[in-house]
Scaffold this motif. Structure first.
Motif, PDB file in Angstrom:
ATOM      1  N   ALA A  31     -67.926  42.054 -43.103  1.00 23.79           N
ATOM      2  CA  ALA A  31     -68.699  41.112 -42.279  1.00 23.79           C
ATOM      3  C   ALA A  31     -67.858  40.590 -41.130  1.00 23.79           C
ATOM      4  CB  ALA A  31     -69.216  39.957 -43.142  1.00 23.79           C
ATOM      5  N   TYR A  32     -66.604  40.256 -41.406  1.00 23.76           N
ATOM      6  CA  TYR A  32     -65.718  39.779 -40.336  1.00 23.76           C
ATOM      7  C   TYR A  32     -65.417  40.882 -39.319  1.00 23.76           C
ATOM      8  CZ  TYR A  32     -64.468  35.080 -41.969  1.00 23.76           C
ATOM      9  OH  TYR A  32     -64.492  33.738 -42.294  1.00 23.76           O
ATOM     10  N   GLN A  33     -65.216  42.108 -39.780  1.00 24.75           N
ATOM     11  CA  GLN A  33     -64.956  43.208 -38.843  1.00 24.75           C
ATOM     12  C   GLN A  33     -66.127  43.387 -37.885  1.00 24.75           C
ATOM     13  OE1 GLN A  33     -64.171  46.264 -41.785  1.00 24.75           O
ATOM     14  NE2 GLN A  33     -61.954  46.153 -41.422  1.00 24.75           N
ATOM     15  N   LEU A  34     -67.339  43.375 -38.430  1.00 27.03           N
ATOM     16  CA  LEU A  34     -68.536  43.509 -37.595  1.00 27.03           C
ATOM     17  C   LEU A  34     -68.683  42.299 -36.672  1.00 27.03           C
ATOM     18  CD1 LEU A  34     -71.090  45.011 -36.791  1.00 27.03           C
ATOM     19  CD2 LEU A  34     -72.244  43.925 -38.743  1.00 27.03           C
ATOM     20  N   LEU A  35     -68.463  41.107 -37.221  1.00 25.66           N
ATOM     21  CA  LEU A  35     -68.568  39.880 -36.421  1.00 25.66           C
ATOM     22  C   LEU A  35     -67.602  39.906 -35.245  1.00 25.66           C
ATOM     23  CD1 LEU A  35     -69.665  37.002 -35.968  1.00 25.66           C
ATOM     24  CD2 LEU A  35     -67.936  36.204 -37.618  1.00 25.66           C
ATOM     25  N   VAL A  87     -70.173  31.772 -29.734  1.00 23.47           N
ATOM     26  CA  VAL A  87     -69.230  32.137 -30.795  1.00 23.47           C
ATOM     27  C   VAL A  87     -69.497  31.306 -32.052  1.00 23.47           C
ATOM     28  CG1 VAL A  87     -66.786  32.121 -31.499  1.00 23.47           C
ATOM     29  CG2 VAL A  87     -67.455  33.046 -29.263  1.00 23.47           C
ATOM     30  N   SER A  88     -69.696  29.998 -31.885  1.00 23.27           N
ATOM     31  CA  SER A  88     -69.984  29.169 -33.062  1.00 23.27           C
ATOM     32  C   SER A  88     -71.292  29.605 -33.719  1.00 23.27           C
ATOM     33  CB  SER A  88     -69.986  27.679 -32.719  1.00 23.27           C
ATOM     34  OG  SER A  88     -70.974  27.358 -31.782  1.00 23.27           O
ATOM     35  N   SER A  89     -72.286  29.955 -32.923  1.00 21.35           N
ATOM     36  CA  SER A  89     -73.560  30.425 -33.468  1.00 21.35           C
ATOM     37  C   SER A  89     -73.390  31.741 -34.222  1.00 21.35           C
ATOM     38  CB  SER A  89     -74.583  30.588 -32.351  1.00 21.35           C
ATOM     39  OG  SER A  89     -75.801  31.068 -32.872  1.00 21.35           O
ATOM     40  N   ALA A  90     -72.660  32.668 -33.652  1.00 18.37           N
ATOM     41  CA  ALA A  90     -72.460  33.979 -34.293  1.00 18.37           C
ATOM     42  C   ALA A  90     -71.749  33.827 -35.643  1.00 18.37           C
ATOM     43  CB  ALA A  90     -71.668  34.901 -33.368  1.00 18.37           C
ATOM     44  N   ILE A  91     -70.729  33.002 -35.686  1.00 18.45           N
ATOM     45  CA  ILE A  91     -70.011  32.778 -36.948  1.00 18.45           C
ATOM     46  C   ILE A  91     -70.938  32.117 -37.957  1.00 18.45           C
ATOM     47  CG2 ILE A  91     -68.121  31.508 -38.065  1.00 18.45           C
ATOM     48  CD1 ILE A  91     -66.602  31.737 -35.344  1.00 18.45           C
ATOM     49  N   HIS A  92     -71.615  31.082 -37.522  1.00 19.83           N
ATOM     50  CA  HIS A  92     -72.490  30.301 -38.409  1.00 19.83           C
ATOM     51  C   HIS A  92     -73.615  31.162 -38.985  1.00 19.83           C
ATOM     52  CE1 HIS A  92     -73.618  26.332 -39.880  1.00 19.83           C
ATOM     53  NE2 HIS A  92     -74.877  26.614 -39.606  1.00 19.83           N
ATOM     54  N   GLN A  93     -74.179  32.039 -38.183  1.00 22.61           N
ATOM     55  CA  GLN A  93     -75.270  32.896 -38.636  1.00 22.61           C
ATOM     56  C   GLN A  93     -74.797  33.993 -39.588  1.00 22.61           C
ATOM     57  OE1 GLN A  93     -78.557  32.270 -37.984  1.00 22.61           O
ATOM     58  NE2 GLN A  93     -77.731  30.423 -37.062  1.00 22.61           N
ATOM     59  N   THR A  94     -73.520  34.358 -39.496  1.00 21.69           N
ATOM     60  CA  THR A  94     -72.986  35.434 -40.329  1.00 21.69           C
ATOM     61  C   THR A  94     -72.715  34.977 -41.755  1.00 21.69           C
ATOM     62  OG1 THR A  94     -72.003  36.537 -38.414  1.00 21.69           O
ATOM     63  CG2 THR A  94     -71.076  37.087 -40.563  1.00 21.69           C
ATOM     64  N   PHE A  95     -72.286  33.725 -41.928  1.00 19.84           N
ATOM     65  CA  PHE A  95     -71.883  33.245 -43.238  1.00 19.84           C
ATOM     66  C   PHE A  95     -72.759  32.073 -43.676  1.00 19.84           C
ATOM     67  CE2 PHE A  95     -68.172  35.397 -41.510  1.00 19.84           C
ATOM     68  CZ  PHE A  95     -67.840  36.226 -42.568  1.00 19.84           C
ATOM     69  N   ALA A  96     -73.633  32.327 -44.615  1.00 17.36           N
ATOM     70  CA  ALA A  96     -74.568  31.311 -45.089  1.00 17.36           C
ATOM     71  C   ALA A  96     -73.868  30.127 -45.741  1.00 17.36           C
ATOM     72  CB  ALA A  96     -75.543  31.938 -46.084  1.00 17.36           C
ATOM     73  N   ASP A  97     -72.641  30.336 -46.197  1.00 14.39           N
ATOM     74  CA  ASP A  97     -71.894  29.287 -46.887  1.00 14.39           C
ATOM     75  C   ASP A  97     -71.246  28.290 -45.923  1.00 14.39           C
ATOM     76  OD1 ASP A  97     -71.409  28.447 -49.493  1.00 14.39           O
ATOM     77  OD2 ASP A  97     -69.383  29.257 -49.500  1.00 14.39           O
ATOM     78  N   PHE A  98     -71.306  28.577 -44.629  1.00 11.18           N
ATOM     79  CA  PHE A  98     -70.692  27.689 -43.641  1.00 11.18           C
ATOM     80  C   PHE A  98     -71.709  26.625 -43.248  1.00 11.18           C
ATOM     81  CE2 PHE A  98     -67.534  31.080 -41.861  1.00 11.18           C
ATOM     82  CZ  PHE A  98     -66.994  31.232 -43.125  1.00 11.18           C
ATOM     83  N   PHE A  99     -71.439  25.385 -43.620  1.00 11.87           N
ATOM     84  CA  PHE A  99     -72.338  24.254 -43.402  1.00 11.87           C
ATOM     85  C   PHE A  99     -72.293  23.756 -41.956  1.00 11.87           C
ATOM     86  CE2 PHE A  99     -72.279  19.514 -43.417  1.00 11.87           C
ATOM     87  CZ  PHE A  99     -73.623  19.305 -43.628  1.00 11.87           C
ATOM     88  N   TRP A 100     -71.097  23.733 -41.366  1.00 12.30           N
ATOM     89  CA  TRP A 100     -70.909  23.251 -39.998  1.00 12.30           C
ATOM     90  C   TRP A 100     -69.880  24.154 -39.343  1.00 12.30           C
ATOM     91  CZ3 TRP A 100     -67.662  21.560 -36.203  1.00 12.30           C
ATOM     92  CH2 TRP A 100     -68.219  20.770 -35.182  1.00 12.30           C
ATOM     93  N   ASP A 128     -60.404  34.492 -44.672  1.00 13.47           N
ATOM     94  CA  ASP A 128     -61.066  33.709 -43.621  1.00 13.47           C
ATOM     95  C   ASP A 128     -60.059  33.319 -42.546  1.00 13.47           C
ATOM     96  OD1 ASP A 128     -63.851  33.253 -44.792  1.00 13.47           O
ATOM     97  OD2 ASP A 128     -62.567  32.527 -46.417  1.00 13.47           O
ATOM     98  N   GLN A 129     -58.898  32.864 -42.960  1.00  5.76           N
ATOM     99  CA  GLN A 129     -57.876  32.453 -41.998  1.00  5.76           C
ATOM    100  C   GLN A 129     -57.512  33.603 -41.071  1.00  5.76           C
ATOM    101  OE1 GLN A 129     -54.401  30.467 -43.580  1.00  5.76           O
ATOM    102  NE2 GLN A 129     -53.263  30.736 -41.671  1.00  5.76           N
ATOM    103  N   LEU A 130     -57.224  34.771 -41.641  1.00  3.54           N
ATOM    104  CA  LEU A 130     -56.836  35.929 -40.845  1.00  3.54           C
ATOM    105  C   LEU A 130     -57.900  36.283 -39.811  1.00  3.54           C
ATOM    106  CD1 LEU A 130     -54.981  38.479 -40.418  1.00  3.54           C
ATOM    107  CD2 LEU A 130     -56.520  39.611 -42.022  1.00  3.54           C
ATOM    108  N   TRP A 131     -59.158  36.395 -40.243  1.00  5.77           N
ATOM    109  CA  TRP A 131     -60.223  36.841 -39.348  1.00  5.77           C
ATOM    110  C   TRP A 131     -60.653  35.772 -38.355  1.00  5.77           C
ATOM    111  CZ3 TRP A 131     -61.315  41.695 -38.407  1.00  5.77           C
ATOM    112  CH2 TRP A 131     -60.840  42.645 -39.317  1.00  5.77           C
TER     113      TRP A 131
END
Length: 166
Positions: A17-21, A42-55, A148-151
Motif C-alpha cells: 500500500a505504501y509503495q503504491l501510495l 498529500v494529506s488526503s491521499a495518505i488519509h484515504q489509503t489507511f482507514a486506521d488513520f483518524f487524523w 510506517d516511519q520508513l514510508w
C-alpha cells in the motif's frame, strides 16, 4: 507467520500500500509548486489509503509555532509551540517520533480525546531546516511502527524535494 496489524492489514500488504501510495503521490504532485495544494492532496491521499488513520495533516512552522495547515479529519489545534506535544517535540529534536500511546507521552497536547497513537515526521526545506510536520493520529493504540516511519519519511522527502528543490 503473517503479522496482521490493528486495521487487519498484513505487513506485506501495508508495504505494498505504501509503495503504491508513494507512486501515486509522486504523480499527483509532479510539476506542482503551490505548497497548500500539494500538502492538501498529500494529506488526503495518505488519509484515504489507511482507514486506521483518524487524523492526517500538516502543521506549518512560523517562527517558533506550528500553525494548522491542510488536513483530513476532525477539527484540530490551531497552534502548537515548538518543544510542546509530539509535533513540537519532533521539530525541537528534528526527528520522526512514533508514539504508541499518547497518554504516556510527556506533555502530549490532546487536540482530540479520540487520539490514542501518533506519528510525526518533520518536513525540511532545501537547507535542511524544518518548515512543517506531517502529523498522523489513530484511535487505536500502537498503530504506527518502523514500516510506517520508513514510508512516511519517504513521502515527506518526496514532498520536500518537490516544494523545496535542493
Amino acid at each position: 507467520m503473517i503479522f496482521i496489524n490493528e486495521c487487519g492489514m498484513s505487513e506485506k500488504d501495508k508495504i505494498a500500500a505504501y509503495q503504491l501510495l508513494l507512486k501515486q503521490i509522486e504523480t499527483l504532485i509532479e510539476n506542482e509548486i503551490e505548497p497548500i495544494g500539494v500538502l492538501a492532496n498529500v494529506s488526503s491521499a495518505i488519509h484515504q489509503t489507511f482507514a486506521d488513520f483518524f487524523w492526517t495533516g500538516f502543521y506549518l512552522l512560523q517562527d517558533k509555532t506550528l500553525r494548522l495547515g491542510p488536513f483530513q479529519g476532525t477539527p484540530a489545534c490551531y497552534s502548537i509551540p515548538v518543544g510542546r506535544g509530539v509535533c513540537g517535540t519532533a521539530v525541537a529534536e528534528n526527528r520522526t517520533i512514533v508514539v504508541p500511546d499518547v497518554e504516556l507521552f510527556p506533555g502530549h497536547i490532546a487536540c482530540s480525546s479520540l487520539s490514542r497513537s501518533e506519528i510525526v515526521v518533520p518536513l525540511h526545506d532545501g537547507n535542511q531546516k524544518v518548515v512543517a510536520v506531517l502529523d498522523i493520529d489513530s484511535t487505536n493504540l500502537s498503530t504506527f511502527d518502523s514500516t510506517d516511519q520508513l514510508w512516511l519519511e519517504k513521502i515527506v522527502e518526496l514532498v520536500a524535494r518537490q516544494l523545496y528543490p535542493y
